[in-house]
Design a protein around this motif. Structure first.
Motif, PDB file in Angstrom:
ATOM      1  N   VAL A  19       0.844  -1.196   0.000  1.00 28.45           N
ATOM      2  CA  VAL A  19       0.000   0.000   0.000  1.00 28.45           C
ATOM      3  C   VAL A  19       0.878   1.244   0.000  1.00 28.45           C
ATOM      4  O   VAL A  19       0.717   2.143  -0.812  1.00 28.45           O
ATOM      5  N   GLU A  20       1.831   1.277   0.936  1.00 27.34           N
ATOM      6  CA  GLU A  20       2.725   2.424   1.034  1.00 27.34           C
ATOM      7  C   GLU A  20       3.972   2.033   1.815  1.00 27.34           C
ATOM      8  O   GLU A  20       3.894   1.249   2.756  1.00 27.34           O
ATOM      9  N   ALA A  21       5.108   2.588   1.384  1.00 27.60           N
ATOM     10  CA  ALA A  21       6.358   2.313   2.091  1.00 27.60           C
ATOM     11  C   ALA A  21       6.788   3.575   2.816  1.00 27.60           C
ATOM     12  O   ALA A  21       6.964   4.625   2.203  1.00 27.60           O
ATOM     13  N   PHE A  22       6.937   3.486   4.137  1.00 30.13           N
ATOM     14  CA  PHE A  22       7.329   4.639   4.948  1.00 30.13           C
ATOM     15  C   PHE A  22       8.800   4.516   5.333  1.00 30.13           C
ATOM     16  O   PHE A  22       9.191   3.521   5.944  1.00 30.13           O
ATOM     17  N   SER A  23       9.587   5.544   4.964  1.00 33.20           N
ATOM     18  CA  SER A  23      11.018   5.485   5.250  1.00 33.20           C
ATOM     19  C   SER A  23      11.482   6.745   5.963  1.00 33.20           C
ATOM     20  O   SER A  23      10.782   7.752   5.999  1.00 33.20           O
ATOM     21  N   THR A  50      12.632   0.843   6.379  1.00 38.83           N
ATOM     22  CA  THR A  50      11.298   1.037   5.821  1.00 38.83           C
ATOM     23  C   THR A  50      10.269   0.256   6.622  1.00 38.83           C
ATOM     24  O   THR A  50      10.496  -0.904   6.949  1.00 38.83           O
ATOM     25  N   ASP A  51       9.171   0.919   6.958  1.00 36.69           N
ATOM     26  CA  ASP A  51       8.003   0.206   7.459  1.00 36.69           C
ATOM     27  C   ASP A  51       7.024   0.128   6.300  1.00 36.69           C
ATOM     28  O   ASP A  51       6.523   1.156   5.824  1.00 36.69           O
ATOM     29  N   ALA A  52       6.786  -1.096   5.842  1.00 38.37           N
ATOM     30  CA  ALA A  52       5.934  -1.299   4.664  1.00 38.37           C
ATOM     31  C   ALA A  52       4.521  -1.628   5.107  1.00 38.37           C
ATOM     32  O   ALA A  52       4.316  -2.585   5.867  1.00 38.37           O
ATOM     33  N   LEU A  53       3.561  -0.838   4.641  1.00 42.35           N
ATOM     34  CA  LEU A  53       2.148  -1.117   4.921  1.00 42.35           C
ATOM     35  C   LEU A  53       1.623  -2.025   3.811  1.00 42.35           C
ATOM     36  O   LEU A  53       1.618  -1.637   2.632  1.00 42.35           O
ATOM     37  N   LEU A  54       1.201  -3.217   4.191  1.00 41.22           N
ATOM     38  CA  LEU A  54       0.763  -4.221   3.227  1.00 41.22           C
ATOM     39  C   LEU A  54      -0.714  -4.519   3.444  1.00 41.22           C
ATOM     40  O   LEU A  54      -1.239  -4.308   4.532  1.00 41.22           O
TER      41      LEU A  54
END
Ligand code: AVJ
Length: 352
Positions: free
Chosen positions: A333-337, A344-348
């Motif tokens: 959905v979105e990758a937060f870095s 990276t915290d990846a929202l899946l």
């Protein structure tokens, strides 16, 4: 204990789903050590198959304590970088869950000391997201410590929390039966996924997915590929804390299996393997030696400078995160870095 099997701890409670069988886990550790150390380094195939021990065994009480120490080192960037990511993007993350306008199970796999999660909890509460927090940990001690340490803070926040002493899948299954139809958001922070190689990381995410429903979310921490010097500094810190962390594995075998390792006769060796895209941690024997392991009733031989691989810590690129997620039936959905793109915290999302 309550009728439903829940245990009170201060203002909160937890449920114990996992029966702790000390004898069985000791046997498991012994079998693992027997298999991992049985390699004869003078034989040809020892090059492709060196002695190994799984990083999973780092985390006895002593090891968990040293790991907490690592997370506070200036050189060990992952923990504070992930914290900065949650501070920087927490509002956006919270708003995503608010727009779903339904109550949420916020499930955390391996909560640690709960320091990082704190930030996210605050954002969710202030955004008005309706949720209950379910930290899951295999260790009863870890859950008890977490609930005890956070009791007042969480009470003041008005947080709803129920701990689960369970393995990850047991915990998710319990939630499915106890809170059917509730939107799950699963946190798997801290780049623990890095201990799996790509094949096993995909397997792990796939298995998680089978316990979840379409539309459920995951927030997964990945450590990113970067200048190997930075990695080197983080995994072979100049203070020797990571060395102590690694060498504790020898002491654990001494304590639990009656082994006779002299930790001074081994050293910690960590390096980046660009072929694999992974940090590797090894314990290297300083000399030719034999070590008696009582529980095995036999000696283990080490050649001079022979190594035991104790850990992989895989590093990712954005492309790899996307590919891995999709291979596991999840959408990115979105990758937060952070601003350096070190973490990276990846929202899946679980695809329908
Ligand atoms: C707990 C798996 C996230 O791989 O960075 C820290 C463990 N090993 N220093 C990591 C670890 C050496 C850590 N994880």
């Amino acid at each position: 204990m309550g009728l439903d099997g829940s245990v009170r701890e201060g203002h909160f409670s937890y449920t114990k789903l996992h029966y702790e069988d000390g004898a069985a886990s000791l046997k498991q550790f012994l079998d693992h050590v027997a298999a991992g150390l049985s390699v004869d380094a003078s034989k040809e195939d020892a090059i492709a198959h060196p002695k190994t021990l799984s990083s999973m065994y780092f985390y006895d009480d002593k090891g968990s304590e040293i790991y907490q120490e690592i997370t506070r080192l200036r050189e060990y960037y992952p923990t504070r970088t992930e914290l900065a990511i949650l501070e920087r993007h927490g509002q956006v993350i919270a708003n995503r869950f608010l727009s779903n306008k339904q109550p949420i199970n916020l499930v955390e796999l391996g909560a640690g000391d709960g320091h990082k999660t704190e930030v996210l909890l605050q954002y969710l509460i202030h955004a008005g997201v309706e949720f209950e927090y379910f930290p899951i940990d295999i260790s009863r001690k870890a859950i008890e410590q977490l609930l005890r340490a956070k009791d007042q803070e969480w009470l003041e926040l008005g947080l709803k929390c129920h701990g689960l002493v369970a393995d990850h899948m047991e915990g998710l299954r319990w939630l499915r039966t106890q809170r059917p139809g509730v939107h799950n958001v699963v946190l798997f922070l801290g780049s623990s996924i890095g201990n799996y190689d790509l094949v096993n990381a995909e397997k792990f995410l796939r298995t998680l997915r089978t316990e979840l429903s379409p539309g459920d979310n995951l927030l997964v921490g990945f450590d990113m590929k970067k200048d190997p010097h930075i990695l080197q500094n983080a995994y072979a810190d100049p203070h020797g804390v990571t060395a102590r962390f690694n060498l504790n594995l020898l002491e654990r075998m001494n304590r639990e299996l009656g082994a006779s390792f002299d930790p001074d006769q081994f050293f910690h060796h960590a390096f980046y393997n660009p072929g694999l895209g992974s940090m590797e941690s090894w314990l290297v024997s300083k000399c030719e030696q034999r070590v008696y392991i009582e529980a095995l009733q036999r000696d283990v031989m080490f050649l001079a400078y022979e190594g035991v691989r104790t850990e992989y810590s895989f590093k990712y690129t954005r492309k790899q995160i996307k590919r891995l997620s999709e291979a596991a039936g999840l959408g990115l959905v979105e990758a937060f870095s952070d601003e350096n793109q070190w973490f990276t915290d990846a929202l899946l999302v679980v695809k329908g």
